[in-house]
Scaffold this motif. Structure first.
Motif, mmCIF file in Angstrom:
data_model
loop_
_atom_site.group_PDB
_atom_site.id
_atom_site.type_symbol
_atom_site.label_atom_id
_atom_site.label_comp_id
_atom_site.label_asym_id
_atom_site.label_seq_id
_atom_site.Cartn_x
_atom_site.Cartn_y
_atom_site.Cartn_z
ATOM 1 N N VAL A 71 7.673 9.449 21.765
ATOM 2 C CA VAL A 71 8.253 8.553 20.763
ATOM 3 C C VAL A 71 7.159 7.724 20.110
ATOM 4 C CG1 VAL A 71 9.740 6.544 20.454
ATOM 5 C CG2 VAL A 71 10.512 8.458 21.824
ATOM 6 N N PHE A 72 6.243 7.222 20.956
ATOM 7 C CA PHE A 72 5.180 6.378 20.448
ATOM 8 C C PHE A 72 4.284 7.133 19.471
ATOM 9 C CE2 PHE A 72 1.201 4.071 20.770
ATOM 10 C CZ PHE A 72 1.675 2.819 20.491
ATOM 11 N N MET A 73 3.920 8.364 19.842
ATOM 12 C CA MET A 73 3.068 9.165 18.947
ATOM 13 C C MET A 73 3.781 9.452 17.636
ATOM 14 S SD MET A 73 0.168 9.807 20.340
ATOM 15 C CE MET A 73 -0.452 11.194 19.423
ATOM 16 N N VAL A 74 5.079 9.790 17.723
ATOM 17 C CA VAL A 74 5.834 10.135 16.518
ATOM 18 C C VAL A 74 5.853 8.958 15.553
ATOM 19 C CG1 VAL A 74 8.170 10.529 15.682
ATOM 20 C CG2 VAL A 74 7.256 11.946 17.488
ATOM 21 N N VAL A 75 5.960 7.729 16.087
ATOM 22 C CA VAL A 75 6.044 6.568 15.208
ATOM 23 C C VAL A 75 4.669 6.141 14.706
ATOM 24 C CG1 VAL A 75 6.766 4.172 15.061
ATOM 25 C CG2 VAL A 75 8.150 5.794 16.307
ATOM 26 N N THR A 76 3.636 6.202 15.582
ATOM 27 C CA THR A 76 2.373 5.571 15.199
ATOM 28 C C THR A 76 1.426 6.468 14.416
ATOM 29 O OG1 THR A 76 1.407 6.152 17.302
ATOM 30 C CG2 THR A 76 2.385 3.976 17.113
ATOM 31 N N THR A 77 1.336 7.766 14.742
ATOM 32 C CA THR A 77 0.318 8.561 14.048
ATOM 33 C C THR A 77 0.560 8.667 12.546
ATOM 34 O OG1 THR A 77 1.423 10.490 14.905
ATOM 35 C CG2 THR A 77 -0.678 9.915 15.877
ATOM 36 N N PRO A 78 1.802 8.846 12.060
ATOM 37 C CA PRO A 78 1.963 8.844 10.610
ATOM 38 C C PRO A 78 1.529 7.529 9.980
ATOM 39 C CG PRO A 78 3.943 9.675 11.630
ATOM 40 C CD PRO A 78 3.087 9.143 12.715
ATOM 41 N N VAL A 79 1.835 6.411 10.649
ATOM 42 C CA VAL A 79 1.460 5.103 10.096
ATOM 43 C C VAL A 79 -0.058 5.002 9.995
ATOM 44 C CG1 VAL A 79 1.556 2.627 10.486
ATOM 45 C CG2 VAL A 79 3.535 4.023 10.991
ATOM 46 N N ALA A 80 -0.757 5.395 11.069
ATOM 47 C CA ALA A 80 -2.211 5.296 11.063
ATOM 48 C C ALA A 80 -2.815 6.203 9.993
ATOM 49 C CB ALA A 80 -2.750 5.666 12.448
ATOM 50 N N LEU A 81 -2.306 7.438 9.878
ATOM 51 C CA LEU A 81 -2.861 8.360 8.884
ATOM 52 C C LEU A 81 -2.602 7.863 7.470
ATOM 53 C CD1 LEU A 81 -2.177 11.932 10.235
ATOM 54 C CD2 LEU A 81 -4.317 10.711 10.049
ATOM 55 N N MET A 82 -1.390 7.313 7.232
ATOM 56 C CA MET A 82 -1.075 6.786 5.914
ATOM 57 C C MET A 82 -2.019 5.652 5.537
ATOM 58 S SD MET A 82 2.917 6.347 5.295
ATOM 59 C CE MET A 82 3.441 6.617 6.948
ATOM 60 N N LEU A 83 -2.239 4.731 6.502
ATOM 61 C CA LEU A 83 -3.142 3.608 6.230
ATOM 62 C C LEU A 83 -4.543 4.110 5.908
ATOM 63 C CD1 LEU A 83 -2.135 0.982 8.909
ATOM 64 C CD2 LEU A 83 -2.033 0.731 6.450
ATOM 65 N N LEU A 84 -4.998 5.102 6.674
ATOM 66 C CA LEU A 84 -6.339 5.625 6.457
ATOM 67 C C LEU A 84 -6.445 6.297 5.088
ATOM 68 C CD1 LEU A 84 -8.998 5.819 7.886
ATOM 69 C CD2 LEU A 84 -8.345 8.048 8.724
ATOM 70 N N ALA A 85 -5.399 7.087 4.727
ATOM 71 C CA ALA A 85 -5.426 7.768 3.425
ATOM 72 C C ALA A 85 -5.436 6.744 2.290
ATOM 73 C CB ALA A 85 -4.225 8.704 3.302
ATOM 74 N N ARG A 86 -4.648 5.673 2.455
ATOM 75 C CA ARG A 86 -4.619 4.636 1.415
ATOM 76 C C ARG A 86 -5.967 3.948 1.292
ATOM 77 N NH1 ARG A 86 -0.144 0.339 1.894
ATOM 78 N NH2 ARG A 86 -1.432 -0.517 0.249
ATOM 79 N N ALA A 87 -6.587 3.665 2.464
ATOM 80 C CA ALA A 87 -7.894 3.015 2.432
ATOM 81 C C ALA A 87 -8.920 3.904 1.737
ATOM 82 C CB ALA A 87 -8.352 2.691 3.855
ATOM 83 N N ALA A 88 -8.873 5.215 2.030
ATOM 84 C CA ALA A 88 -9.820 6.144 1.406
ATOM 85 C C ALA A 88 -9.594 6.196 -0.098
ATOM 86 C CB ALA A 88 -9.657 7.533 2.022
ATOM 87 N N LEU A 89 -8.310 6.231 -0.510
ATOM 88 C CA LEU A 89 -7.988 6.268 -1.942
ATOM 89 C C LEU A 89 -8.506 5.013 -2.633
ATOM 90 C CD1 LEU A 89 -6.353 8.036 -3.938
ATOM 91 C CD2 LEU A 89 -4.464 6.480 -3.571
ATOM 92 N N TYR A 90 -8.304 3.867 -1.970
ATOM 93 C CA TYR A 90 -8.769 2.600 -2.532
ATOM 94 C C TYR A 90 -10.284 2.618 -2.723
ATOM 95 C CZ TYR A 90 -9.786 -2.389 -2.715
ATOM 96 O OH TYR A 90 -10.237 -3.615 -3.073
ATOM 97 N N ARG A 91 -10.996 3.089 -1.685
ATOM 98 C CA ARG A 91 -12.461 3.141 -1.779
ATOM 99 C C ARG A 91 -12.915 4.065 -2.888
ATOM 100 N NH1 ARG A 91 -15.514 1.851 3.081
ATOM 101 N NH2 ARG A 91 -16.829 3.630 2.728
ATOM 102 N N ASP A 92 -12.242 5.246 -2.986
ATOM 103 C CA ASP A 92 -12.641 6.196 -4.033
ATOM 104 C C ASP A 92 -12.384 5.624 -5.419
ATOM 105 O OD1 ASP A 92 -13.648 8.039 -2.385
ATOM 106 O OD2 ASP A 92 -11.864 9.287 -2.265
ATOM 107 N N ARG A 93 -11.296 4.854 -5.562
ATOM 108 C CA ARG A 93 -11.009 4.274 -6.878
ATOM 109 C C ARG A 93 -12.033 3.210 -7.241
ATOM 110 N NH1 ARG A 93 -4.591 3.715 -6.159
ATOM 111 N NH2 ARG A 93 -4.020 5.756 -6.981
ATOM 112 N N VAL A 94 -12.409 2.398 -6.232
ATOM 113 C CA VAL A 94 -13.383 1.348 -6.502
ATOM 114 C C VAL A 94 -14.713 1.960 -6.897
ATOM 115 C CG1 VAL A 94 -14.751 -0.462 -5.407
ATOM 116 C CG2 VAL A 94 -12.289 -0.394 -5.078
ATOM 117 N N GLU A 95 -15.107 3.043 -6.194
ATOM 118 C CA GLU A 95 -16.414 3.647 -6.472
ATOM 119 C C GLU A 95 -16.341 4.681 -7.589
ATOM 120 O OE1 GLU A 95 -17.613 5.197 -2.715
ATOM 121 O OE2 GLU A 95 -17.341 3.271 -1.733
ATOM 122 N N ARG A 96 -15.141 4.984 -8.048
ATOM 123 C CA ARG A 96 -14.920 6.001 -9.091
ATOM 124 C C ARG A 96 -15.585 7.322 -8.738
ATOM 125 N NH1 ARG A 96 -12.647 3.195 -12.982
ATOM 126 N NH2 ARG A 96 -13.179 1.004 -13.196
#
Lengths: 93, 117, 163
Positions: free
Chosen positions: B81-106
């Protein structure tokens, strides 16, 4: 019969998981960017939790289970903090 | 592995297959982390290990301990249950952070932020 | 009642998982678990999340079954992509913008978890003013097809449950 079968399966599973952790470590070292390293760290973490569960089956003790639970818990907190750090450069605002 | 002597052969076979499936999926996922080019493609690779991979290892562990201790072991469900709830959240946060960095650096081909379209 | 126990289901879930973790239902474990459950539900109440209203729970078993089937199917698909001969050949990864009609935060969270937990798709961003989300797909063949899959397979049923 079942002992020999299980012993081989457990050994093979451990070797596969070790190889998986090796792949994650190589990606961790290669990068190239910080987000790649964080992703590799998360993969390493999940693989380590699986390895602990397999150790639990090998030794027949359920104590490894608690270690696996702790690893996944701490891994999640670490991932959230690292993602936040990548976004803002600060962990706590 | 002498503690597994009481395990029936069919159960040993199922546990062995589940363990190998889980470990194999984790290996393929980590290998994909090495092989796929680009961060946004690599994000998909570890999901193999965190869904079906750890799921089948947990199922093997549950079956093994439930049959040996002759009581149903529920511990593993907590991790699942814990893995099902947490891994998508962690991956989403990481993907958003990467997108943010790529946008800032163009850098690279990432879609523009929502407001600028 | 609401003031003493703001989130009864959450508290019950916390108590049950504590008992499972402790591996016993002795009075001590129940007492400690009950205290943790109370503290947890108070902490959640102080965060003041939007009230969850569940409708049509009959859809849930079919949804869970489909999620499981989809996870297995896309696991196989991603394994074939990773182990396939040509990594950069015919396969084209990319971003898709998907317009969503769902506005319930819990429903959107459930959709995000479903999409990210299936290998091959990652939910990247949600824009609440336009109601569109950004999805990254490992094997993007047809954008319109992905919009249709997300809306028909998941969003419609999640809206039945959460809205």
């Amino acid at each position: 019969m079942s002992v020999a079968l299980l012993a081989w399966a457990v050994l093979l599973a451990q070797l596969l998981l070790l190889a998986a952790m090796g792949c994650a470590v190589v990606r961790l070292l290669l990068g190239p960017r910080a987000q790649d390293r964080v992703l590799a760290l998360d993969t390493l973490n999940v693989n380590a939790a699986m390895l602990l569960l397999v150790f639990g089956i090998r030794t027949g003790s359920s104590h490894y289970f608690e270690a696996a639970l702790l690893i996944t818990l701490l891994g999640f907190v670490a991932m959230v903090a690292l993602a936040k750090f990548l976004m803002r450069g600060e962990v706590i605002e | 592995m002498t503690h597994a002597a009481d395990l029936p052969v069919w159960a040993a076979l199922v546990v062995a297959l589940l363990l190998l499936l889980g470990a194999g999926l984790a290996l393929v996922g980590s290998f994909g982390l090495l092989r796929l080019p680009g961060f946004y493609e690599r994000v998909h690779a570890p999901t193999l290990g965190t869904t079906l991979g750890i799921g089948s290892v947990l199922a093997a562990s549950m079956l093994f301990f439930s049959l040996l201790q002759t009581r149903f072991v529920l511990h593993e469900i907590l991790i699942a249950v814990f893995m099902v709830v947490t891994t998508p959240v962690a991956l989403m946060l990481l993907a958003r952070a990467a997108l943010y960095r790529d946008r800032v650096e163009r850098s690279g081909a990432v879609p523009p932020p929502p407001g600028s379209r | 009642m609401r003031r003493i126990l703001p989130h009864p289901l959450i508290a019950l879930g916390l108590l049950l998982s504590w008992l499972v973790l402790a591996g016993s239902a002795s009075p001590g474990a129940v007492l400690l678990g009950g205290a943790i459950a109370l503290a947890g539900s108070w902490a959640l109440a102080s965060l003041a999340p939007p009230r969850l209203r569940l409708r049509r729970l009959a859809v849930l078993p079919g949804l869970l079954r489909d999620v499981l089937a989809e996870v297995v199917r896309s696991n196989v698909a991603v394994v074939r992509i990773i182990l396939g001969r040509s990594v950069a050949g015919t396969r084209r990864p990319g971003f898709v913008h998907i317009p969503l009609d769902m506005r319930s935060p819990q429903g959107l969270a459930a959709l995000a978890c479903i999409l990210t937990a299936t290998p091959g798709t990652v939910w990247v961003e949600y824009d609440s003013t336009e109601g569109t989300m950004l999805l990254h797909v490992l094997d993007l063949i047809d954008e319109a097809e992905w919009v249709r899959i997300v809306k028909e397979r998941w969003e419609r049923r999640l809206m039945e449950i959460f809205e």
